[in-house]
Design a protein around this motif. Structure first.
Motif, PDB file in Angstrom:
ATOM      1  N   LYS A  80      73.764 -50.687   1.511  1.00 24.54           N
ATOM      2  CA  LYS A  80      72.400 -51.209   1.400  1.00 24.54           C
ATOM      3  C   LYS A  80      72.056 -52.324   2.379  1.00 24.54           C
ATOM      4  O   LYS A  80      70.874 -52.514   2.711  1.00 24.54           O
ATOM      5  N   VAL A  81      73.046 -53.062   2.833  1.00 19.57           N
ATOM      6  CA  VAL A  81      72.761 -54.240   3.667  1.00 19.57           C
ATOM      7  C   VAL A  81      72.946 -53.950   5.156  1.00 19.57           C
ATOM      8  O   VAL A  81      72.129 -54.343   5.983  1.00 19.57           O
ATOM      9  N   ILE A  82      74.025 -53.259   5.489  1.00 15.41           N
ATOM     10  CA  ILE A  82      74.337 -53.037   6.901  1.00 15.41           C
ATOM     11  C   ILE A  82      73.431 -51.948   7.467  1.00 15.41           C
ATOM     12  O   ILE A  82      73.362 -50.838   6.933  1.00 15.41           O
ATOM     13  N   GLU A  83      72.754 -52.258   8.547  1.00 16.78           N
ATOM     14  CA  GLU A  83      71.861 -51.292   9.186  1.00 16.78           C
ATOM     15  C   GLU A  83      72.662 -50.238   9.951  1.00 16.78           C
ATOM     16  O   GLU A  83      73.701 -50.539  10.536  1.00 16.78           O
ATOM     17  N   GLY A  84      72.146 -49.012   9.934  1.00 21.65           N
ATOM     18  CA  GLY A  84      72.786 -47.932  10.676  1.00 21.65           C
ATOM     19  C   GLY A  84      73.796 -47.139   9.879  1.00 21.65           C
ATOM     20  O   GLY A  84      74.347 -46.157  10.385  1.00 21.65           O
ATOM     21  N   ASP A 226      74.767 -43.499  11.107  1.00 22.64           N
ATOM     22  CA  ASP A 226      73.744 -42.466  11.304  1.00 22.64           C
ATOM     23  C   ASP A 226      73.735 -41.917  12.726  1.00 22.64           C
ATOM     24  O   ASP A 226      73.152 -40.870  12.987  1.00 22.64           O
ATOM     25  N   SER A 227      74.414 -42.616  13.649  1.00 23.04           N
ATOM     26  CA  SER A 227      74.573 -42.107  15.011  1.00 23.04           C
ATOM     27  C   SER A 227      75.765 -42.805  15.659  1.00 23.04           C
ATOM     28  O   SER A 227      76.103 -43.937  15.280  1.00 23.04           O
ATOM     29  N   PRO A 228      76.425 -42.173  16.634  1.00 24.15           N
ATOM     30  CA  PRO A 228      77.566 -42.810  17.314  1.00 24.15           C
ATOM     31  C   PRO A 228      77.207 -44.143  17.966  1.00 24.15           C
ATOM     32  O   PRO A 228      78.066 -45.021  18.094  1.00 24.15           O
ATOM     33  N   ALA A 229      75.941 -44.318  18.358  1.00 28.57           N
ATOM     34  CA  ALA A 229      75.526 -45.560  19.012  1.00 28.57           C
ATOM     35  C   ALA A 229      75.599 -46.756  18.076  1.00 28.57           C
ATOM     36  O   ALA A 229      75.714 -47.903  18.524  1.00 28.57           O
ATOM     37  N   ASN A 230      75.552 -46.501  16.756  1.00 27.05           N
ATOM     38  CA  ASN A 230      75.570 -47.602  15.787  1.00 27.05           C
ATOM     39  C   ASN A 230      76.978 -47.959  15.310  1.00 27.05           C
ATOM     40  O   ASN A 230      77.132 -48.884  14.506  1.00 27.05           O
ATOM     41  N   LYS A 232      79.671 -49.263  16.929  1.00 27.77           N
ATOM     42  CA  LYS A 232      80.161 -50.583  17.356  1.00 27.77           C
ATOM     43  C   LYS A 232      79.457 -51.736  16.640  1.00 27.77           C
ATOM     44  O   LYS A 232      80.123 -52.684  16.200  1.00 27.77           O
ATOM     45  N   PRO A 233      78.111 -51.711  16.497  1.00 26.52           N
ATOM     46  CA  PRO A 233      77.461 -52.791  15.732  1.00 26.52           C
ATOM     47  C   PRO A 233      77.940 -52.857  14.281  1.00 26.52           C
ATOM     48  O   PRO A 233      78.124 -53.951  13.740  1.00 26.52           O
ATOM     49  N   ILE A 234      78.147 -51.704  13.648  1.00 25.94           N
ATOM     50  CA  ILE A 234      78.620 -51.692  12.260  1.00 25.94           C
ATOM     51  C   ILE A 234      80.033 -52.255  12.178  1.00 25.94           C
ATOM     52  O   ILE A 234      80.342 -53.063  11.292  1.00 25.94           O
ATOM     53  N   VAL A 235      80.901 -51.843  13.096  1.00 28.71           N
ATOM     54  CA  VAL A 235      82.273 -52.362  13.116  1.00 28.71           C
ATOM     55  C   VAL A 235      82.265 -53.874  13.305  1.00 28.71           C
ATOM     56  O   VAL A 235      83.032 -54.598  12.658  1.00 28.71           O
ATOM     57  N   SER A 236      81.390 -54.364  14.179  1.00 29.81           N
ATOM     58  CA  SER A 236      81.303 -55.807  14.419  1.00 29.81           C
ATOM     59  C   SER A 236      80.910 -56.558  13.144  1.00 29.81           C
ATOM     60  O   SER A 236      81.498 -57.593  12.809  1.00 29.81           O
TER      61      SER A 236
END
Length: 404
Positions: A80-84, A226-230, A232-236
């Motif tokens: 719910k909080v993390i985008e992507g 929701d996409s490979p581009a997201n 790295k931001p999610i992992v961070s």
């Protein structure tokens, strides 16, 4: 004229057979190493990258440390909080022993949402049966090596598989117990992977992990972006939140790391091969200088009967190039044989079970690799032969004829 020069070059080399053979042997070492190592490393690195990539370009796994326990609060935060984030679900993981008559085989058992499993591992396919409903907790999906052994089928659809698993009471292992599972589906052969080996795994529903296996502590959370581009931001974000409390693994990042490592290995291999090529250049130069000295009178006669400086230069260069091509062809041939011999030994990846996963792949011998190797060997002939050829072309005919 060109054909005549090739014929004269071969004749000159045959007259100094031992020296030519030794020089050709030195030349062959570079192509041998380059073809053998590059093709073997290339085949295994491509396989590993493909297998990791097949686990999902948008998949992320969270593994908690022993001192941290993942719970619903973590799951809600991720969803719910993390985008992507498209979806996140917990999973259980344990080991067991499958009984096949008198034989016992070690296996991994994953309790996970089936739909999420097939989304995360895109190349995973059902061979027989269908995905069981999540509500049927005794139904399971078994890997190829569980259902078959050496082409012989041990378990069919709707057969009961008895698995010995750890008995857990109060969050502690107190012994062992037998669990009976029904084969609802059999997977196609996957071929092994670095993180999970579907061929040697039994998959059950998340509810079965709690009720049948008695697991109450999540082994981890599987996250799909929701996409490979997201990814790295999610992992961070996840690493900032959990720091040293959990290990965050993005499958696409592993593929990038493997690619970087194999790139470095290829660079080291190429650099080593260049060292061998440099030694070959020195060998060609020494051989051709000696040859020019021995043939000084012959060169004088050739100039006296009308050969130009350019023709003499081309003739000497042709000899060095012919040696390089013969050495290159021999080195490439031996490199191909060596690559297949090396690949036949297989590459073992430690996995679940005592035997692990042994990969036996054909070497990746491409036209680009052969072209690159041949180009380098021709350069050996040109660089090693240019100075002796130039010196030979500049010898005055009168001086050459007087040479003893």
């Amino acid at each position: 004229m060109f054909i005549d020069f090739v014929r004269l070059s071969l004749k000159a080399l045959s007259e100094r057979r031992i020296r030519a053979v030794l020089t050709i042997t030195g030349i062959a070492i570079g192509p041998l190493v380059l073809v053998m190592m590059s093709s073997v490393v290339g085949s295994y690195s491509n396989y590993i990258e493909e297998r990791i990539t097949s686990l999902g370009q948008n998949a992320i796994a969270i593994f908690p440390t022993e001192n941290y326990r993942l719970d619903e609060e973590d799951l809600n935060y991720i969803n719910k909080v993390i985008e992507g984030v498209r979806r996140a679900e917990p999973f259980y993981n344990t080991q067991g022993i499958v009984k096949r008559g008198t034989e016992e085989t070690k296996t991994a058992i994953f309790a996970v949402n089936y739909n999420l499993l097939f989304e995360a591992i895109g190349s995973l396919e059902i061979d027989e049966g269908s995905i069981p409903p999540e509500t049927e907790i005794i139904s399971s999906i078994v890997g190829r090596k569980i259902a078959y052994k050496g082409g012989e089928k041990h378990f069919d659809l709707d057969d009961v598989v008895t698995v010995m698993v750890p008995k857990i009471e109060g969050g502690k292992i107190t012994g062992k117990k037998n669990v009976n599972l029904v084969v609802g589906a059999i997977l196609k052969e996957y071929g092994g992977a670095l993180i999970v080996d579907p061929d040697s795994t039994i998959f059950v529903s998340l509810e079965a992990g709690k009720r049948l296996l008695g697991l109450d502590r999540w082994s981890g959370i599987l996250v799909l972006a929701d996409s490979p581009a997201n990814v790295k931001p999610i992992v961070s974000v996840l690493r900032q939140r959990y720091e040293d409390k959990a290990q965050i693994i993005a499958f696409s990042s592993i593929a990038e790391a493997v690619s970087s490592v194999t790139g470095a290995i290829n660079f080291i291999n190429f650099s080593t091969s260049l060292s061998a090529f440099a030694v070959a250049i020195a060998g060609v130069a020494a051989t051709m200088i000696t040859s020019v000295m021995e043939r000084t009178r012959e060169i004088g006669v050739m100039k006296a009967i009308g050969y130009t400086n350019g023709q003499i230069l081309l003739l000497i260069l042709m000899e060095s190039i012919v040696m390089s091509l013969v050495g290159g062809a021999a080195g490439i041939s031996l490199g191909v044989v060596g690559a297949y011999t090396l690949s036949s030994r297989g590459f073992r990846i430690g996995g679940i079970g005592e035997k692990g996963i042994v990969l036996q792949l054909s070497p990746l011998i491409t036209p680009a690799l052969i072209t690159q190797t041949l180009t380098l060997t021709i350069l050996i002939g040109l660089v090693g032969g240019v100075l002796p050829a130039y010196r030979a072309s500049k010898i005055p005919p009168v001086v050459a004829l007087r040479y003893e």
